[in-house]
Write an enzyme that holds these catalytic residues in place. Sequence first.
Site, PDB file in Angstrom:
ATOM      1  N   PRO A  81      73.577 -19.094  58.072  1.00 46.42           N
ATOM      2  CA  PRO A  81      72.162 -19.437  58.049  1.00 46.42           C
ATOM      3  C   PRO A  81      71.927 -20.668  57.171  1.00 46.42           C
ATOM      4  O   PRO A  81      72.858 -21.137  56.505  1.00 46.42           O
ATOM      5  CB  PRO A  81      71.498 -18.188  57.449  1.00 46.42           C
ATOM      6  CG  PRO A  81      72.584 -17.478  56.722  1.00 46.42           C
ATOM      7  CD  PRO A  81      73.871 -17.837  57.389  1.00 46.42           C
ATOM      8  N   GLN A  83      70.552 -21.099  54.381  1.00 45.13           N
ATOM      9  CA  GLN A  83      70.894 -20.872  52.969  1.00 45.13           C
ATOM     10  C   GLN A  83      72.248 -20.154  52.811  1.00 45.13           C
ATOM     11  O   GLN A  83      72.430 -19.345  51.906  1.00 45.13           O
ATOM     12  CB  GLN A  83      69.787 -20.087  52.264  1.00 45.13           C
ATOM     13  CG  GLN A  83      68.567 -20.932  51.927  1.00 45.13           C
ATOM     14  CD  GLN A  83      68.899 -22.082  50.956  1.00 45.13           C
ATOM     15  OE1 GLN A  83      69.851 -22.025  50.203  1.00 45.13           O
ATOM     16  NE2 GLN A  83      68.100 -23.138  51.008  1.00 45.13           N
ATOM     17  N   SER A  84      73.179 -20.452  53.683  1.00 46.81           N
ATOM     18  CA  SER A  84      74.487 -19.781  53.661  1.00 46.81           C
ATOM     19  C   SER A  84      75.267 -20.043  52.373  1.00 46.81           C
ATOM     20  O   SER A  84      75.475 -21.198  51.981  1.00 46.81           O
ATOM     21  CB  SER A  84      75.301 -20.287  54.858  1.00 46.81           C
ATOM     22  OG  SER A  84      76.661 -19.945  54.715  1.00 46.81           O
ATOM     23  N   ASN A  85      75.704 -18.963  51.736  1.00 50.12           N
ATOM     24  CA  ASN A  85      76.591 -19.094  50.580  1.00 50.12           C
ATOM     25  C   ASN A  85      78.001 -19.485  51.015  1.00 50.12           C
ATOM     26  O   ASN A  85      78.716 -20.174  50.287  1.00 50.12           O
ATOM     27  CB  ASN A  85      76.635 -17.781  49.793  1.00 50.12           C
ATOM     28  CG  ASN A  85      75.295 -17.450  49.165  1.00 50.12           C
ATOM     29  OD1 ASN A  85      74.654 -18.292  48.547  1.00 50.12           O
ATOM     30  ND2 ASN A  85      74.839 -16.208  49.333  1.00 50.12           N
ATOM     31  N   ALA A  87      78.724 -21.487  53.499  1.00 44.94           N
ATOM     32  CA  ALA A  87      78.715 -22.932  53.744  1.00 44.94           C
ATOM     33  C   ALA A  87      78.942 -23.687  52.433  1.00 44.94           C
ATOM     34  O   ALA A  87      79.735 -24.628  52.369  1.00 44.94           O
ATOM     35  CB  ALA A  87      77.394 -23.340  54.393  1.00 44.94           C
TER      36      ALA A  87
END
Length: 341
Positions: A81, A83-85, A87
């Site tokens: 998403p 706000q992917s951690n 990523a």
Amino acid sequence: MITPSELQERINRLPRARLVNLPTPLENMPRLTKLLDGPRLWVKREDCTGLAFGGNKERKAEFALGEALSKKADVVIAVGPVQSNTARAIAAGARKLGLKAILVLTGEKPDNYDGNLLLNSLFGAEIRFLAGEPPNLDKVRFMEEIAADLRRKAHVPYIIPAGASYPSGAIAYVNAFLELVTQVRDRGFKISHVIHAAGSGGTQAGLVLGNKVLGSEVKIWGICAEPGIKDQLVKETVEIARGAAQLLDLNEPVTSNDVVLNEDYVGEAYEKPTPEALKAIKLVAQTEGILLDPIYTGRAMAGLIDLVEQGHLKRDDNVVFFHTGGTPTLFPYRKELFEQS
Ligand SMILES: *Cc1c(COP(=O)(O)O)cnc(C)c1O
């Protein structure tokens, strides 16, 4: 069952890039313990892995990117998403290893970059927004198209599945369980429960496999961060754990009975923190000086608090809360957090 040192040896044979500071600290939470008047509470500080604000995805990145390097990749592709951690972990880890990262983020491009997205732009990751809510297959196809295009340009791409939740990533949490067992042995107590937030299954798969193969008999409870996925997530977690067992040459049949997932604290939607999670964030900040996050660890802590209140965790239990990170998402949720104060 095998010994901790045999397990460590097998883990050490797998490709791995050194990216984080291990072991992460195991701390006690005396003030929260006193306040809740229940079991002894410990926190495994996975938020202190030291790379780019830290978290469980940083730990997984060691094995995911190690695998990428072993395949001679020069570009890694990650998905999540906005706000992917994951990523963020991959974007940071890739830079540290001299690799390029392409991030496929499922959502609209926001006007302002905040939280993880801001950090990913600082890491110079190439960001592709995939608007709408594509079913998983579309994301996979999109990543494969990017990879095919890179191959035509003589690059070697490596695709990291969502959450780095696949056998290689889960190995990191077999290792984390082993680390915890050693820390607990050195301090001379016995863990009764582990509580952690669950999203894509890799963390739980690794912990459950470690627990089973070492015969530790710790109760491991995953607290879901997303509604409506529990049954599917149990299946995927079992699959990932079996894949990880294969990588370690272990004949350890993890089954769905080993995967305990609780979805009582999930609320309406993944991206909508529950009032209980927001409250838990403040409580832990103000009793222990520890920052949780609104999506994962806030929910998991709200679950822990409720499980104590319901009497599921007893006074002589030792409960280890895995703080899996995610703190950069505190900032995009400033409004919700501020309203609560
Ligand atoms: C991804 C994530 C989790 C869940 O881990 P999975 O391995 O995906 O189940 C928990 N906490 C944080 C902060 C995360 O980013």
